[in-house]
Write a protein that holds these residues in place. Structure first.
Motif, short mmCIF file in Angstrom:
data_model
loop_
_atom_site.label_atom_id
_atom_site.label_comp_id
_atom_site.label_asym_id
_atom_site.label_seq_id
_atom_site.Cartn_x
_atom_site.Cartn_y
_atom_site.Cartn_z
N ALA A 10 1.09 4.10 -2.99
CA ALA A 10 0.86 5.53 -2.75
C ALA A 10 2.01 6.36 -3.31
O ALA A 10 1.81 7.43 -3.91
CB ALA A 10 0.70 5.79 -1.26
N TRP B 48 -5.44 0.34 12.49
CA TRP B 48 -4.27 -0.43 12.84
C TRP B 48 -4.12 -0.54 14.35
O TRP B 48 -3.82 -1.61 14.89
CB TRP B 48 -3.04 0.24 12.22
CG TRP B 48 -1.90 -0.71 12.02
CD1 TRP B 48 -1.67 -1.52 10.96
CD2 TRP B 48 -0.83 -0.92 12.93
NE1 TRP B 48 -0.53 -2.24 11.14
CE2 TRP B 48 0.01 -1.90 12.35
CE3 TRP B 48 -0.49 -0.42 14.18
CZ2 TRP B 48 1.16 -2.36 12.99
CZ3 TRP B 48 0.64 -0.88 14.80
CH2 TRP B 48 1.47 -1.84 14.19
N ASN C 57 -7.25 13.98 17.85
CA ASN C 57 -7.43 13.74 16.42
C ASN C 57 -8.65 14.48 15.89
O ASN C 57 -9.36 13.99 15.02
CB ASN C 57 -7.55 12.23 16.16
CG ASN C 57 -7.44 11.88 14.69
OD1 ASN C 57 -6.72 12.53 13.95
ND2 ASN C 57 -8.17 10.87 14.26
N TRP D 139 -4.98 11.70 11.87
CA TRP D 139 -4.43 10.38 12.22
C TRP D 139 -5.46 9.27 12.04
O TRP D 139 -5.33 8.20 12.63
CB TRP D 139 -3.90 10.39 13.66
CG TRP D 139 -3.12 11.63 13.97
CD1 TRP D 139 -3.39 12.56 14.92
CD2 TRP D 139 -1.96 12.10 13.28
NE1 TRP D 139 -2.48 13.57 14.88
CE2 TRP D 139 -1.59 13.33 13.87
CE3 TRP D 139 -1.21 11.61 12.21
CZ2 TRP D 139 -0.49 14.06 13.44
CZ3 TRP D 139 -0.12 12.34 11.78
CH2 TRP D 139 0.23 13.55 12.39
N ASP D 140 -6.47 9.52 11.20
CA ASP D 140 -7.48 8.47 10.96
C ASP D 140 -6.86 7.21 10.37
O ASP D 140 -7.35 6.10 10.61
CB ASP D 140 -8.55 9.00 10.00
CG ASP D 140 -9.49 9.99 10.68
OD1 ASP D 140 -9.43 10.08 11.93
OD2 ASP D 140 -10.27 10.66 9.98
N GLU D 141 -5.78 7.36 9.60
CA GLU D 141 -5.15 6.21 8.98
C GLU D 141 -4.62 5.23 10.02
O GLU D 141 -4.53 4.02 9.78
CB GLU D 141 -4.00 6.68 8.09
CG GLU D 141 -3.35 5.58 7.27
CD GLU D 141 -2.20 6.09 6.41
OE1 GLU D 141 -1.73 5.34 5.55
OE2 GLU D 141 -1.78 7.24 6.63
N LEU D 142 -4.27 5.75 11.21
CA LEU D 142 -3.74 4.89 12.26
C LEU D 142 -4.83 4.15 13.03
O LEU D 142 -4.55 3.14 13.67
CB LEU D 142 -2.92 5.72 13.25
CG LEU D 142 -1.54 6.20 12.81
CD1 LEU D 142 -0.97 7.14 13.85
CD2 LEU D 142 -0.62 5.01 12.62
N GLN E 290 0.27 14.70 1.56
CA GLN E 290 -0.07 13.29 1.71
C GLN E 290 0.81 12.68 2.79
O GLN E 290 2.03 12.63 2.67
CB GLN E 290 0.12 12.53 0.39
CG GLN E 290 -0.34 11.07 0.49
CD GLN E 290 -0.50 10.45 -0.88
OE1 GLN E 290 -0.40 11.13 -1.89
NE2 GLN E 290 -0.77 9.17 -0.92
N VAL F 56 1.81 9.35 4.70
CA VAL F 56 1.79 7.91 4.44
C VAL F 56 2.36 7.19 5.65
O VAL F 56 3.53 7.42 6.03
CB VAL F 56 2.60 7.56 3.18
CG1 VAL F 56 2.64 6.05 2.97
CG2 VAL F 56 2.00 8.25 1.96
N PHE F 57 1.55 6.36 6.26
CA PHE F 57 1.97 5.60 7.42
C PHE F 57 2.79 4.40 6.98
O PHE F 57 2.36 3.61 6.14
CB PHE F 57 0.73 5.15 8.22
CG PHE F 57 1.05 4.26 9.38
CD1 PHE F 57 2.04 4.57 10.29
CD2 PHE F 57 0.31 3.08 9.59
CE1 PHE F 57 2.32 3.74 11.36
CE2 PHE F 57 0.58 2.26 10.65
CZ PHE F 57 1.58 2.59 11.55
N ALA G 33 0.84 -1.21 0.00
CA ALA G 33 0.00 0.00 0.00
C ALA G 33 0.87 1.25 0.00
O ALA G 33 0.56 2.25 -0.67
CB ALA G 33 -0.94 0.00 1.21
#
Length: 462
Positions: free
Chosen positions: A193, A457, A446, A451-454, A345, A347-348, A189
């Motif tokens: 990106a 996880w 938040n 930090w929604d991507e985290l 952007q 990217v985690f 992923a």
């Protein structure tokens, strides 16, 4: 305690109608006009929650800060507007007062004259006289370009002004990466990106031009230490066949005031001369920290210069320059860097899962003599290990095997038990600590959704 009956009535009305923005702004303005600065600050803050992009509310908050000599906070409140075209002149005058309070006379004079040129009614003879006075007569810190009395990076001090020097030359060097995405295990992923954001606009320029997309831009890689952010950046450059410039703190930061900004400009110029180029800033939070946390004006000037270089002097300045940055602490980076066109952007880069760990081990062992190897078995006992930890496992196993080979007089290949034994003696470095910090930000800080991507996880694994 307010001793003004009218203000008390306004405050009570605002308490009963907390979402009434005009009422709250009127109360804040009245408090400011009558000198209740701390109370005015609180009301402007409350109004800013209701209208985050209201220039008048931000101006009122900044004025409350300036009158309390909180100059850094005033500049932080004004920052979202100062870089925009058509910034209200009143905000420029407030910025000039704050910059002067910080000792940055040159920047203060520029802001003041620009504002007054556009709105002569804002002319302030007293402020103009202070801006025209010799630096020694102003008191407080020395102007930007002189020797300030406050601390510098790392607790040191600037002891002298910058000597007169020609334009700085970049100390970072242009490299050619020998890695590609094939050398990066897992993280599909993340690689996808990077391809869409950075690589494809150069590889397929006609298609992207049809949609008005240019080749260039910025991506901020964040995640726990050792997860492979630098390796990803090198692989992106190798995948594209582009130049790679790895920028360290020593390439930018300088003890002399103004030199750090010149070094930053020279580094971007180096990348522009070698485009297509991947310009990589590691530990970028040291160069892009929140300006509201900085006490010295010269520290904020580095952030301002960084933002200016990301924007470019014109819309084509950074075309073909792919700016990558990595940090372990994205929450400490100034929010202005996340504006579209900059590091828009995030990217985690997560710790590798079991299959990715097995792939990493396979890559690490591919140039070594090995017997039959069960990488999956080693991956299962190395949970929470990042790439750097796995390299440590392989290095330790190789050292043990070298000792055996020297005693035997021949090369004895690595086997699964060697890696398993090494894994028992290596502890994962920092994933747990990093995720504990990240969890606090995700669950409790938040509001912007950054930090929604985290969230998935953390909820799934922590």
């Amino acid at each position: 305690m307010l001793d003004d009956a009218g203000l008390q009535a306004l405050r009570e009305a605002a308490r009963l109608s907390p979402d009434n923005l005009p009422l709250r702004r009127h109360l804040a303005d009245q408090l400011l006009a009558k000198g209740y600065l701390a109370e005015a600050e609180a009301e402007f803050r409350a109004a800013l929650v209701l209208a985050p992009k209201d220039a008048d509310v931000s101006a009122g908050l900044a004025e409350a800060f300036v009158r309390q000599s909180s100059f850094g906070e005033a500049l932080a409140a004004l920052e979202p507007f100062l870089g925009e075209p058509g910034c209200p002149p009143r905000l420029g005058v407030l910025a000039a007062r704050a910059l002067l309070g910080e000792g940055d006379v040159a920047a203060a004079a520029h802001r003041y004259h620009d504002a007054v040129t556009r709105d002569p009614s804002l002319a302030d003879p007293a402020l103009a006289a202070r801006l025209a006075a010799p630096p020694q007569a102003l008191g407080g810190p020395a102007p930007y370009g002189g020797a300030p009395s406050g601390p510098a990076y790392g607790g040191g001090a600037y002891d002298a002004p910058s000597p007169a020097t020609p334009a700085a030359e970049a100390s970072a060097e242009v490299e050619r990466s020998r890695f590609t995405f094939a050398d990066v295990a897992g993280m599909e992923a993340v690689k996808e990106a990077l391809k869409v954001k950075l690589l494809l606009p150069i590889q397929q320029p006609e298609l992207f031009a049809a949609f008005g997309k240019r080749a260039g831009g910025g991506v901020l890689l964040y995640g726990p230490p050792g997860a492979g952010k630098t390796h990803l950046a090198r692989a992106a450059a190798g995948e594209l066949g582009a130049s790679f410039v790895n920028v360290g703190l020593a390439d930018i930061l300088d003890m002399y005031i103004g030199s750090s900004e010149r070094n930053l400009r020279a580094t971007f110029d180096l990348a522009r001369r070698n485009r297509p180029c991947v310009l990589f800033f590691d530990e970028v939070d040291a160069l892009a920290a929140r300006r509201s946390d900085m006490r010295q004006a010269h520290n904020r000037q580095i952030v301002n210069q960084f933002l200016a270089e990301l924007d470019g002097v014109d819309q084509d300045a950074n075309e073909g320059v792919l700016v990558l940055a990595a940090t372990n602490a994205p929450w400490y980076i100034d929010v202005a860097f996340r504006r579209p066109g900059r590091f828009d952007q995030l990217v985690f880069v997560p710790p590798p899962d079991a299959s990715a760990r097995a792939a990493i081990l396979r890559i690490l062992c591919r140039d070594k003599p090995i017997a039959e190897m069960d990488y999956d078995a080693v991956a299962r006992v190395t949970e929470h290990f990042v790439g750097a930890d796995l390299k440590g496992v392989v290095d330790r196993a190789v050292e043990a095997k070298l000792q055996q080979s020297i005693s035997a007089g021949r090369a004895i290949p690595l086997a699964t038990p060697d890696l398993l034994a090494a894994a028992k003696s290596v502890r994962p470095t920092s994933v747990r600590e990093w995720m504990a910090t990240a969890r606090n930000y995700v669950l409790h800080a938040n509001d912007s959704g950054a930090w929604d991507e985290l969230m998935p996880w953390i909820k799934a694994k922590w």
